[in-house]
Design a protein around this motif. Structure first.
Motif, PDB file in Angstrom:
ATOM      1  N   VAL A  38       0.872  -1.158   0.000  1.00  7.93           N
ATOM      2  CA  VAL A  38       0.000   0.000   0.000  1.00  7.93           C
ATOM      3  C   VAL A  38       0.916   1.217   0.000  1.00  7.93           C
ATOM      4  CG1 VAL A  38      -1.804   1.261   1.223  1.00  7.93           C
ATOM      5  CG2 VAL A  38      -1.748  -1.252   1.324  1.00  7.93           C
ATOM      6  N   ALA A  39       0.860   1.999  -1.063  1.00  7.30           N
ATOM      7  CA  ALA A  39       1.666   3.211  -1.162  1.00  7.30           C
ATOM      8  C   ALA A  39       0.762   4.411  -0.916  1.00  7.30           C
ATOM      9  CB  ALA A  39       2.310   3.312  -2.540  1.00  7.30           C
ATOM     10  N   ILE A  40       1.191   5.277   0.007  1.00  9.13           N
ATOM     11  CA  ILE A  40       0.462   6.501   0.302  1.00  9.13           C
ATOM     12  C   ILE A  40       1.357   7.636  -0.162  1.00  9.13           C
ATOM     13  CG2 ILE A  40      -0.724   7.871   2.053  1.00  9.13           C
ATOM     14  CD1 ILE A  40       0.267   4.405   2.998  1.00  9.13           C
ATOM     15  N   LEU A  41       0.990   8.266  -1.270  1.00 10.18           N
ATOM     16  CA  LEU A  41       1.834   9.277  -1.905  1.00 10.18           C
ATOM     17  C   LEU A  41       1.310  10.674  -1.586  1.00 10.18           C
ATOM     18  CD1 LEU A  41       1.184   6.765  -4.179  1.00 10.18           C
ATOM     19  CD2 LEU A  41       3.228   7.830  -5.078  1.00 10.18           C
ATOM     20  N   TYR A  42       2.236  11.566  -1.267  1.00 14.62           N
ATOM     21  CA  TYR A  42       1.899  12.945  -0.949  1.00 14.62           C
ATOM     22  C   TYR A  42       2.505  13.852  -2.018  1.00 14.62           C
ATOM     23  CZ  TYR A  42       0.438  11.033   3.496  1.00 14.62           C
ATOM     24  OH  TYR A  42      -0.210  10.307   4.465  1.00 14.62           O
ATOM     25  N   PRO A  43       1.694  14.234  -3.031  1.00 13.55           N
ATOM     26  CA  PRO A  43       2.208  15.048  -4.140  1.00 13.55           C
ATOM     27  C   PRO A  43       2.681  16.424  -3.674  1.00 13.55           C
ATOM     28  CG  PRO A  43       0.021  14.165  -4.635  1.00 13.55           C
ATOM     29  CD  PRO A  43       0.292  13.901  -3.194  1.00 13.55           C
ATOM     30  N   ASN A  44       3.775  16.873  -4.268  1.00 17.10           N
ATOM     31  CA  ASN A  44       4.310  18.200  -3.988  1.00 17.10           C
ATOM     32  C   ASN A  44       3.484  19.245  -4.726  1.00 17.10           C
ATOM     33  OD1 ASN A  44       5.986  20.181  -3.024  1.00 17.10           O
ATOM     34  ND2 ASN A  44       7.756  19.617  -4.270  1.00 17.10           N
ATOM     35  N   GLY A  45       3.583  20.471  -4.308  1.00 18.59           N
ATOM     36  CA  GLY A  45       2.892  21.568  -4.975  1.00 18.59           C
ATOM     37  C   GLY A  45       3.049  22.850  -4.190  1.00 18.59           C
ATOM     38  N   GLY A 118      -8.724  11.933  10.578  1.00 17.15           N
ATOM     39  CA  GLY A 118      -8.664  13.065  11.492  1.00 17.15           C
ATOM     40  C   GLY A 118      -7.250  13.470  11.862  1.00 17.15           C
ATOM     41  N   ASP A 119      -6.324  12.539  11.781  1.00 16.05           N
ATOM     42  CA  ASP A 119      -4.934  12.825  12.143  1.00 16.05           C
ATOM     43  C   ASP A 119      -4.148  13.480  11.012  1.00 16.05           C
ATOM     44  OD1 ASP A 119      -2.869  12.639  14.173  1.00 16.05           O
ATOM     45  OD2 ASP A 119      -1.912  11.153  12.875  1.00 16.05           O
ATOM     46  N   ILE A 120      -4.612  13.375   9.792  1.00 12.02           N
ATOM     47  CA  ILE A 120      -3.871  13.914   8.641  1.00 12.02           C
ATOM     48  C   ILE A 120      -3.608  15.409   8.797  1.00 12.02           C
ATOM     49  CG2 ILE A 120      -3.988  14.366   6.147  1.00 12.02           C
ATOM     50  CD1 ILE A 120      -5.355  11.622   5.848  1.00 12.02           C
ATOM     51  N   LYS A 121      -4.566  16.147   9.314  1.00 16.35           N
ATOM     52  CA  LYS A 121      -4.406  17.602   9.471  1.00 16.35           C
ATOM     53  C   LYS A 121      -3.261  17.957  10.429  1.00 16.35           C
ATOM     54  CE  LYS A 121      -7.872  18.133  13.128  1.00 16.35           C
ATOM     55  NZ  LYS A 121      -8.027  16.730  13.413  1.00 16.35           N
ATOM     56  N   ASN A 122      -2.823  16.999  11.238  1.00 17.42           N
ATOM     57  CA  ASN A 122      -1.737  17.253  12.188  1.00 17.42           C
ATOM     58  C   ASN A 122      -0.354  17.274  11.539  1.00 17.42           C
ATOM     59  OD1 ASN A 122      -3.418  17.445  14.479  1.00 17.42           O
ATOM     60  ND2 ASN A 122      -3.535  15.219  14.575  1.00 17.42           N
ATOM     61  N   TYR A 123      -0.259  16.796  10.282  1.00 19.08           N
ATOM     62  CA  TYR A 123       1.062  16.788   9.648  1.00 19.08           C
ATOM     63  C   TYR A 123       1.082  17.310   8.211  1.00 19.08           C
ATOM     64  CZ  TYR A 123      -0.359  12.338   7.526  1.00 19.08           C
ATOM     65  OH  TYR A 123      -1.024  11.364   6.821  1.00 19.08           O
ATOM     66  N   THR A 124      -0.072  17.475   7.571  1.00 17.64           N
ATOM     67  CA  THR A 124      -0.037  17.945   6.174  1.00 17.64           C
ATOM     68  C   THR A 124      -1.355  18.571   5.749  1.00 17.64           C
ATOM     69  OG1 THR A 124       0.579  17.322   3.905  1.00 17.64           O
ATOM     70  CG2 THR A 124      -0.785  15.758   5.125  1.00 17.64           C
ATOM     71  N   ASN A 125      -1.269  19.357   4.687  1.00 14.36           N
ATOM     72  CA  ASN A 125      -2.467  19.874   4.024  1.00 14.36           C
ATOM     73  C   ASN A 125      -2.615  19.240   2.636  1.00 14.36           C
ATOM     74  OD1 ASN A 125      -0.421  21.149   2.610  1.00 14.36           O
ATOM     75  ND2 ASN A 125      -1.227  23.219   2.864  1.00 14.36           N
ATOM     76  N   ILE A 126      -1.896  18.155   2.409  1.00 19.96           N
ATOM     77  CA  ILE A 126      -1.898  17.448   1.122  1.00 19.96           C
ATOM     78  C   ILE A 126      -2.915  16.313   1.161  1.00 19.96           C
ATOM     79  CG2 ILE A 126      -0.517  16.085  -0.505  1.00 19.96           C
ATOM     80  CD1 ILE A 126       1.982  17.508   0.698  1.00 19.96           C
ATOM     81  N   GLN A 127      -3.698  16.189   0.105  1.00 19.48           N
ATOM     82  CA  GLN A 127      -4.604  15.045  -0.054  1.00 19.48           C
ATOM     83  C   GLN A 127      -3.768  13.871  -0.571  1.00 19.48           C
ATOM     84  OE1 GLN A 127      -8.033  14.595   0.518  1.00 19.48           O
ATOM     85  NE2 GLN A 127      -7.554  12.487   0.034  1.00 19.48           N
ATOM     86  N   PRO A 128      -3.586  12.819   0.229  1.00 19.73           N
ATOM     87  CA  PRO A 128      -2.746  11.711  -0.241  1.00 19.73           C
ATOM     88  C   PRO A 128      -3.413  10.902  -1.354  1.00 19.73           C
ATOM     89  CG  PRO A 128      -3.665  11.205   1.919  1.00 19.73           C
ATOM     90  CD  PRO A 128      -4.093  12.604   1.579  1.00 19.73           C
ATOM     91  N   VAL A 129      -2.577  10.303  -2.165  1.00 18.47           N
ATOM     92  CA  VAL A 129      -3.017   9.396  -3.226  1.00 18.47           C
ATOM     93  C   VAL A 129      -2.631   7.992  -2.774  1.00 18.47           C
ATOM     94  CG1 VAL A 129      -2.707   8.730  -5.643  1.00 18.47           C
ATOM     95  CG2 VAL A 129      -2.669  11.154  -4.989  1.00 18.47           C
ATOM     96  N   ILE A 130      -3.577   7.059  -2.820  1.00 21.59           N
ATOM     97  CA  ILE A 130      -3.325   5.689  -2.359  1.00 21.59           C
ATOM     98  C   ILE A 130      -3.251   4.759  -3.563  1.00 21.59           C
ATOM     99  CG2 ILE A 130      -4.139   3.804  -0.879  1.00 21.59           C
ATOM    100  CD1 ILE A 130      -3.672   6.444   0.659  1.00 21.59           C
TER     101      ILE A 130
END
Length: 144
Positions: A38-45, A118-130
């Motif tokens: 399972v790859a959880i990718l966080y695109p740059n931008g 709910g925890d995602i907001k604690n480390y990023t504002n990126i919508q991950p791609v799975i």
């Protein structure tokens, strides 16, 4: 004369303890054919933020804890460069979970969805791609 057997016994005990410790094989986890990744990718931008320290120490261990024995191991990559030195890094981070059963993974994620999302907001504002993939082949480099 009586002290000689005591020293011999102590030496044998010490050798036994050392032999037990050195005979333990330490193996590094590695992917194998038939496993799933399972790859959880966080695109740059532009205006994207990512707290790698939080991701490494809090988020990934939390999610890993929800996966139980289905999880074989996990990895975290920090993006450092693009294809060429002039290219921006395409992904700021990628997390990987190596699992044996996709249905069991989906069930664990569904049961803990609110906590994970709910925890995602604690480390990023990126919508991950799975991306979930089956490992078909693992080939090592045998050249010396």
């Amino acid at each position: 004369m009586n002290s000689m057997p005591k020293y011999l016994l102590m030496a044998l005990a010490l050798i036994s303890l050392i032999a037990c410790k050195t005979s333990q094989v330490s193996t590094t986890p590695s992917p194998a054919a038939g496993m799933f990744k399972v790859a959880i990718l966080y695109p740059n931008g532009d205006d994207k933020t990512f707290d790698m320290d939080y991701y490494e120490k809090k988020h990934m261990p939390m999610v890993a804890g929800h996966l139980g024995s289905n999880l074989k191991f996990y990895e975290i990559d920090k993006g450092t460069a693009g294809r060429t030195p002039a290219d921006k890094v395409p992904f700021v981070a990628i997390g990987y979970f190596y699992i044996s059963d996709v249905a069991e993974y989906n069930k664990a994620i569904a049961q803990n969805r609110d906590a994970i999302i709910g925890d995602i907001k604690n480390y990023t504002n990126i919508q991950p791609v799975i991306n979930i993939s089956e490992i078909r082949q693992v080939v090592g480099n045998n050249t010396k």
